[in-house]
Structures are given as structure tokens and as C-alpha cells.
Design a protein around this motif. Structure first.
Motif, short mmCIF file in Angstrom:
data_model
loop_
_atom_site.label_atom_id
_atom_site.label_comp_id
_atom_site.label_asym_id
_atom_site.label_seq_id
_atom_site.Cartn_x
_atom_site.Cartn_y
_atom_site.Cartn_z
N LEU A 102 28.39 40.02 53.32
CA LEU A 102 27.82 38.89 52.59
C LEU A 102 28.28 38.93 51.13
O LEU A 102 28.70 37.91 50.57
CB LEU A 102 26.30 38.92 52.67
CG LEU A 102 25.53 38.00 51.70
CD1 LEU A 102 25.87 36.53 51.94
CD2 LEU A 102 24.02 38.23 51.83
N ILE A 103 28.19 40.10 50.51
CA ILE A 103 28.57 40.23 49.10
C ILE A 103 30.06 39.96 48.91
O ILE A 103 30.46 39.22 48.00
CB ILE A 103 28.20 41.62 48.56
CG1 ILE A 103 26.68 41.85 48.65
CG2 ILE A 103 28.69 41.79 47.13
CD1 ILE A 103 25.85 40.86 47.88
N THR A 104 30.90 40.54 49.75
CA THR A 104 32.34 40.34 49.59
C THR A 104 32.73 38.89 49.88
O THR A 104 33.61 38.33 49.21
CB THR A 104 33.14 41.29 50.51
OG1 THR A 104 32.72 41.11 51.87
CG2 THR A 104 32.91 42.74 50.12
N THR A 105 32.07 38.28 50.85
CA THR A 105 32.36 36.88 51.17
C THR A 105 31.92 35.96 50.05
O THR A 105 32.65 35.04 49.65
CB THR A 105 31.67 36.48 52.48
OG1 THR A 105 32.15 37.30 53.54
CG2 THR A 105 31.94 35.02 52.82
N PHE A 106 30.73 36.20 49.52
CA PHE A 106 30.25 35.38 48.42
C PHE A 106 31.16 35.52 47.20
O PHE A 106 31.48 34.53 46.53
CB PHE A 106 28.81 35.76 48.06
CG PHE A 106 28.25 34.97 46.92
CD1 PHE A 106 27.91 33.64 47.09
CD2 PHE A 106 28.09 35.54 45.66
CE1 PHE A 106 27.42 32.88 46.03
CE2 PHE A 106 27.60 34.80 44.61
CZ PHE A 106 27.26 33.47 44.79
N THR A 107 31.59 36.74 46.94
CA THR A 107 32.51 36.99 45.82
C THR A 107 33.81 36.20 46.01
O THR A 107 34.35 35.62 45.05
CB THR A 107 32.82 38.49 45.71
OG1 THR A 107 31.60 39.22 45.52
CG2 THR A 107 33.76 38.78 44.55
N GLU A 108 34.27 36.15 47.22
CA GLU A 108 35.48 35.38 47.54
C GLU A 108 35.27 33.89 47.28
O GLU A 108 36.14 33.22 46.70
CB GLU A 108 35.82 35.62 49.01
CG GLU A 108 36.92 34.76 49.60
CD GLU A 108 37.01 34.92 51.11
OE1 GLU A 108 37.12 33.89 51.81
OE2 GLU A 108 36.95 36.07 51.59
N VAL A 109 34.12 33.37 47.67
CA VAL A 109 33.84 31.94 47.53
C VAL A 109 33.79 31.51 46.07
O VAL A 109 34.28 30.43 45.71
CB VAL A 109 32.51 31.57 48.25
CG1 VAL A 109 32.05 30.16 47.88
CG2 VAL A 109 32.69 31.68 49.76
N VAL A 110 33.22 32.34 45.20
CA VAL A 110 33.09 31.96 43.79
C VAL A 110 34.36 32.25 42.99
O VAL A 110 34.44 31.92 41.81
CB VAL A 110 31.88 32.65 43.11
CG1 VAL A 110 30.59 32.26 43.82
CG2 VAL A 110 32.05 34.16 43.05
N GLY A 111 35.35 32.88 43.63
CA GLY A 111 36.62 33.10 42.94
C GLY A 111 36.77 34.45 42.30
O GLY A 111 37.55 34.61 41.36
N GLY A 112 36.03 35.44 42.78
CA GLY A 112 36.16 36.80 42.25
C GLY A 112 34.89 37.27 41.56
O GLY A 112 34.04 36.46 41.16
N VAL A 113 34.77 38.58 41.42
CA VAL A 113 33.55 39.16 40.87
C VAL A 113 33.29 38.71 39.44
O VAL A 113 32.13 38.62 39.00
CB VAL A 113 33.61 40.71 40.96
CG1 VAL A 113 34.65 41.27 40.01
CG2 VAL A 113 32.24 41.33 40.70
N LYS A 114 34.34 38.37 38.70
CA LYS A 114 34.18 37.92 37.31
C LYS A 114 33.43 36.60 37.23
O LYS A 114 32.92 36.22 36.16
CB LYS A 114 35.55 37.77 36.66
CG LYS A 114 36.39 36.63 37.22
CD LYS A 114 37.76 36.56 36.59
CE LYS A 114 38.54 35.33 37.06
NZ LYS A 114 38.71 35.28 38.53
#
Length: 283
Positions: A102-114
Motif C-alpha cells: 500500500l505504501i509503495t503503491t501510494f508513493t508511486e501514485v503521488v510521484g515519489g516519496v518527495k
């Protein structure tokens, strides 16, 4: 040993009286914004959504300063609220979630952890992620009302530390809550939450809670697609992506209303519908 000065009870009484007077004055002087006043705020505070940044979020909190790069997507708790919402939906609607995926997928959707966003405030304990977020505080204090567990809120908070270490952004909001209305936005325009309102008694600083329905829905659709693609969730009865979107939609509404009745009780709610050219209707 130095002797302490005797306690001045009269001064203590006056100090307490002054503090209580200030508290009473603050609440008595708060303004509930009329439709005409909200119209003025929107007219001066609207801005076009930047497509490249449309999935970067902020909380519904009115204490965000009016800045050029302020995210238009306003959601309870910002990305903390989004993660918690998926966990709540999984229990309410009956699907399994792989938290790390979930965390890695959400990070992908928003365009990266930054691009991951959450906030605290200057009242909160330093070093505790999202400790000053009113939405998350309500959730931690009454997790069952939000469909989560205490263990899940702790898990989220621990994950926030790691995300912050990797570049996620935690905003520190300043000042007291001065929200005088709730704005529910649809369309491709955003609204800055702070405004100097001209009144009969002079200029008053006011804030509004903001929720951006259009951008929330768009991000949920993208998130659902990515969750299914990345096998971050497991359906139990042959459900599909559209079913998942509806589950997130309903859970988001529950979370929004739960926090609104706690933090925005008694405030008027205005629906603001934008056209592409920036014109709008208020209901």
C-alpha cells in the motif's frame, strides 16, 4: 537557601480571570461566514490546478498559508488520512491489504516519496509525526469511529518516520484555528484558505476548511488502479477496481463527516462548483 516570594492570590486570580476572558472573547468574536463573504474569499483566493501537481495533497486545515505552491487537493489528514482510509475500507468492505505494498503503491501514485505530505503544528510534541494534525488526533483518540484500530494508527505513525527520513514533507502549521466555514470544491481550481475580511469593525483575519472532491476522486481512481495492478489488495468475492473505488469513496465521506462534526461543528458548509475558466457557483 533562597526563600520563595509569598504567593499573591489576588494577582493569581486576576491572571486566571484575564485568561478566561481572552478565551471567551475569542469564541464570541469568531465569525460565521455568509455566502456573500465566502464569494469574496473565493474570488480573491482561487487558483488554477497545476496538472503536474494535482495528486500532491494538503489537509483540510485552514492554517495553511496562502502560497504559490499550495496543493489544491485538500483531504482530511492529507496523505496520513489517505493511508488510514484504505485500511478502514478494508475492514468495512472485506478485502485484505498488504501494508507495505500500500505504501509503495501510494508513493508511486503521488510521484515519489518527495510528494508525500502530512502536517503537525507548533502546539504538538516535536519529533512525533502528524501529532498536530486534528484529523489524525481524532482518529487516534477514537479509532473505532473511523474504522481503524489503535495498532493501525501506531503502524501509520511509525511508517511516517521512515517516509520522512526518505524525503516526505511534514509541514508545521502555526497559529490557532480560525476557520469560519467549510468549502466543498469541485472542478479544476483550488482555493487558498486564509483571507482578510472587511467588516463593519475593520479587517478580520479568517480561515476556511477546504475539501476538494474532484481531485480526491481522481486520485482515488488512480490509486485503485495501481493497488489492483500491484496486487497490494486481495479481493475475497470477485470484486473489481470499480467496486474498490466505491468502497474508498464511501469511507472517505465517513472520515470527512466524522472529523467535520468534531472540528467544524456549527460551521456553514458551502459547495463550490468551478467551470474550467474559473467561474463558479456556490450552493
Amino acid at each position: 537557601m533562597k526563600r520563595l516570594a509569598p504567593l499573591n492570590l489576588s494577582q493569581l486570580y486576576l491572571n486566571n480571570l484575564f485568561v478566561n476572558y481572552c478565551k471567551i472573547s475569542f469564541y464570541m468574536n469568531k465569525i460565521t461566514l455568509s455566502l456573500e463573504q465566502v464569494d469574496k474569499l473565493i474570488r480573491e483566493n482561487r487558483y488554477k490546478v497545476e496538472p503536474a501537481n494535482k495528486f500532491i495533497s494538503r489537509c483540510i486545515d485552514g492554517r495553511y498559508k496562502n502560497e504559490d505552491n499550495l496543493p489544491a487537493l485538500a483531504f482530511p489528514g492529507a496523505d496520513v488520512g489517505e493511508i488510514a482510509m484504505v485500511l478502514a475500507a478494508s475492514k468495512t468492505f472485506g478485502f485484505d491489504v498488504d501494508f507495505k505494498k500500500l505504501i509503495t503503491t501510494f508513493t508511486e501514485v503521488v510521484g515519489g516519496v518527495k510528494n508525500i505530505r502530512f502536517h503537525t503544528d507548533h502546539h504538538a510534541t516535536p519529533g512525533v509525526p502528524a501529532a498536530g494534525c486534528g484529523h489524525f488526533k481524532q482518529m487516534k483518540g477514537d479509532p473505532s469511529a473511523y474504522g481503524v484500530t489503535s495498532e493501525e494508527t501506531e503502524l501509520i505513525q511509525q511508517e511516517l518516520k521512515q517516509l520522512k527520513n526518505n524525503g516526505a514533507v511534514e509541514i508545521i502549521l502555526e497559529g490557532e484555528h480560525m476557520e469560519e466555514a467549510v468549502l466543498m470544491i469541485s472542478g479544476n481550481w483550488g482555493i487558498n484558505p486564509q483571507y482578510s475580511l472587511e467588516t463593519e469593525n475593520g479587517v478580520r483575519f479568517v480561515e476556511v476548511f477546504v475539501y476538494h472532491q474532484t481531485l480526491v476522486d481522481e486520485r482515488h481512481k488512480a490509486l485503485c488502479s495501481a493497488l489492483v495492478k500491484n496486487m497490494a489488495i486481495t479481493f475475497k468475492n470477485g470484486e473489481d477496481e470499480e467496486w474498490l473505488y466505491n468502497a474508498l469513496f464511501e469511507t472517505s465521506e465517513i472520515h470527512l463527516m466524522e472529523t467535520a462534526k468534531r472540528l467544524a461543528k456549527g460551521l456553514p458548509i458551502y459547495e463550490v462548483e468551478f467551470n474550467d475558466n474559473g467561474d463558479y457557483k456556490i450552493r
